[in-house]
Design a protein around this motif. Sequence first.
Motif, PDB file in Angstrom:
ATOM      1  N   LEU A   1      -4.248  37.895  48.579  1.00 39.41           N
ATOM      2  CA  LEU A   1      -3.487  38.100  47.347  1.00 39.41           C
ATOM      3  C   LEU A   1      -2.256  37.211  47.309  1.00 39.41           C
ATOM      4  N   ALA A   2      -1.607  37.063  48.457  1.00 43.38           N
ATOM      5  CA  ALA A   2      -0.447  36.179  48.510  1.00 43.38           C
ATOM      6  C   ALA A   2      -0.860  34.734  48.284  1.00 43.38           C
ATOM      7  N   ALA A   3      -2.011  34.350  48.836  1.00 46.24           N
ATOM      8  CA  ALA A   3      -2.461  32.969  48.720  1.00 46.24           C
ATOM      9  C   ALA A   3      -2.806  32.584  47.283  1.00 46.24           C
ATOM     10  N   ILE A   4      -3.338  33.550  46.523  1.00 46.16           N
ATOM     11  CA  ILE A   4      -3.707  33.229  45.134  1.00 46.16           C
ATOM     12  C   ILE A   4      -2.626  33.639  44.146  1.00 46.16           C
ATOM     13  N   GLY A   5      -1.469  34.057  44.668  1.00 42.74           N
ATOM     14  CA  GLY A   5      -0.360  34.367  43.771  1.00 42.74           C
ATOM     15  C   GLY A   5      -0.316  35.778  43.290  1.00 42.74           C
ATOM     16  N   GLY A   6      -1.179  36.647  43.844  1.00 44.48           N
ATOM     17  CA  GLY A   6      -1.193  38.026  43.371  1.00 44.48           C
ATOM     18  C   GLY A   6       0.023  38.811  43.815  1.00 44.48           C
ATOM     19  N   ARG A   7       0.525  38.536  45.025  1.00 43.71           N
ATOM     20  CA  ARG A   7       1.693  39.238  45.526  1.00 43.71           C
ATOM     21  C   ARG A   7       2.631  38.286  46.253  1.00 43.71           C
ATOM     22  N   GLY A   8       2.684  37.076  45.826  1.00 44.66           N
ATOM     23  CA  GLY A   8       3.555  36.127  46.491  1.00 44.66           C
ATOM     24  C   GLY A   8       3.754  34.892  45.651  1.00 44.66           C
ATOM     25  N   GLU A   9       4.471  33.893  46.169  1.00 42.32           N
ATOM     26  CA  GLU A   9       4.806  32.702  45.412  1.00 42.32           C
ATOM     27  C   GLU A   9       3.889  31.526  45.736  1.00 42.32           C
ATOM     28  N   ASN A  10       3.024  31.669  46.747  1.00 42.08           N
ATOM     29  CA  ASN A  10       2.142  30.579  47.126  1.00 42.08           C
ATOM     30  C   ASN A  10       0.950  30.543  46.185  1.00 42.08           C
ATOM     31  N   THR A  11       0.914  29.562  45.295  1.00 39.99           N
ATOM     32  CA  THR A  11      -0.153  29.483  44.288  1.00 39.99           C
ATOM     33  C   THR A  11      -1.087  28.314  44.541  1.00 39.99           C
ATOM     34  N   GLN A  12      -1.034  27.674  45.717  1.00 37.35           N
ATOM     35  CA  GLN A  12      -1.857  26.492  45.970  1.00 37.35           C
ATOM     36  C   GLN A  12      -3.344  26.806  45.885  1.00 37.35           C
ATOM     37  N   LEU A  13      -3.760  27.904  46.514  1.00 39.88           N
ATOM     38  CA  LEU A  13      -5.179  28.251  46.485  1.00 39.88           C
ATOM     39  C   LEU A  13      -5.615  28.574  45.067  1.00 39.88           C
ATOM     40  N   ARG A  14      -4.773  29.282  44.342  1.00 43.61           N
ATOM     41  CA  ARG A  14      -5.107  29.634  42.966  1.00 43.61           C
ATOM     42  C   ARG A  14      -5.278  28.377  42.120  1.00 43.61           C
ATOM     43  N   GLU A  15      -4.377  27.401  42.268  1.00 39.04           N
ATOM     44  CA  GLU A  15      -4.478  26.160  41.513  1.00 39.04           C
ATOM     45  C   GLU A  15      -5.742  25.398  41.876  1.00 39.04           C
ATOM     46  N   MET A  16      -6.113  25.412  43.165  1.00 37.19           N
ATOM     47  CA  MET A  16      -7.318  24.720  43.607  1.00 37.19           C
ATOM     48  C   MET A  16      -8.560  25.345  42.974  1.00 37.19           C
ATOM     49  N   VAL A  17      -8.611  26.704  42.974  1.00 35.50           N
ATOM     50  CA  VAL A  17      -9.749  27.395  42.372  1.00 35.50           C
ATOM     51  C   VAL A  17      -9.834  27.099  40.887  1.00 35.50           C
ATOM     52  N   GLU A  18      -8.695  27.080  40.183  1.00 32.85           N
ATOM     53  CA  GLU A  18      -8.678  26.799  38.756  1.00 32.85           C
ATOM     54  C   GLU A  18      -9.198  25.391  38.469  1.00 32.85           C
ATOM     55  N   LYS A  19      -8.843  24.417  39.315  1.00 33.38           N
ATOM     56  CA  LYS A  19      -9.323  23.045  39.122  1.00 33.38           C
ATOM     57  C   LYS A  19     -10.830  22.956  39.327  1.00 33.38           C
ATOM     58  N   ILE A  20     -11.343  23.673  40.326  1.00 29.91           N
ATOM     59  CA  ILE A  20     -12.789  23.655  40.571  1.00 29.91           C
ATOM     60  C   ILE A  20     -13.531  24.263  39.389  1.00 29.91           C
ATOM     61  N   VAL A  21     -13.035  25.404  38.888  1.00 32.67           N
ATOM     62  CA  VAL A  21     -13.661  26.048  37.741  1.00 32.67           C
ATOM     63  C   VAL A  21     -13.626  25.138  36.526  1.00 32.67           C
ATOM     64  N   GLU A  22     -12.483  24.506  36.296  1.00 31.52           N
ATOM     65  CA  GLU A  22     -12.360  23.598  35.151  1.00 31.52           C
ATOM     66  C   GLU A  22     -13.331  22.432  35.254  1.00 31.52           C
TER      67      GLU A  22
END
Length: 235
Positions: A203-224
Amino acid sequence: MFTGLIEHLGTVTAIQVDETGCTMTVSDATPILDDCHIGDSIAINGACLTVTAFDKETFTVWLANETLRRTDLAERKIGDQVNLERAMGAHVRFGGHFVQAHVDTTATVVDRQPDGDAVTITFEFAEPTPERPSLLAYLIPKGYVTIDGASLTLTSVDDARRRFSVMLIQHTQEKISLGKKGVGSTVNIEVDEVGKYVEKSMLAAIGGRGENTQLREMVEKIVESVLVKKGVLPN
């Protein structure tokens, strides 16, 4: 830290309750007191408690109000048998799983079904509340769960009914208090701590409970990228 391998069944012989908590004395405990010291940790029905007094056969612990609210120990009566385990020593085989003896919540026995010499016991969680959220996400078939301090393997999990089951072989039925608990009894539950750490880290890695959004951004780019290739999004 504990293993969830119950060492001995003790007997509650004294309970003193006041507004600040409870003092409990357990007897018939000689086998686990040969190396005991004041301040040692002993798990009673899966709750890690501190020894405040002891002799050759008995020991006394203090239960804070938080412990009484979180566990089934407030329901114990004089004469009840309880599961006992000393804190894990560095020199022993590690036969169970990592158990903190920090009880998460309680569950209720709703069914017992014999299976040859074994018995399958089914439990049900109460409706989740903000104070006690659902723990079902941490329970998986063939995963670990600690019930009254005993490390057991889950045989089934029913998320819709908030139920889960374990199987006890005949030897285990004779060695832990759960073997004698009937339908309607309350038990202490501690879920596998590994699942909690994995969930929080993800959750922290994808920004759910923290400020680290790198993994979330990577997943969004792959989906896009996939959507562009399929023509759902413009190039």
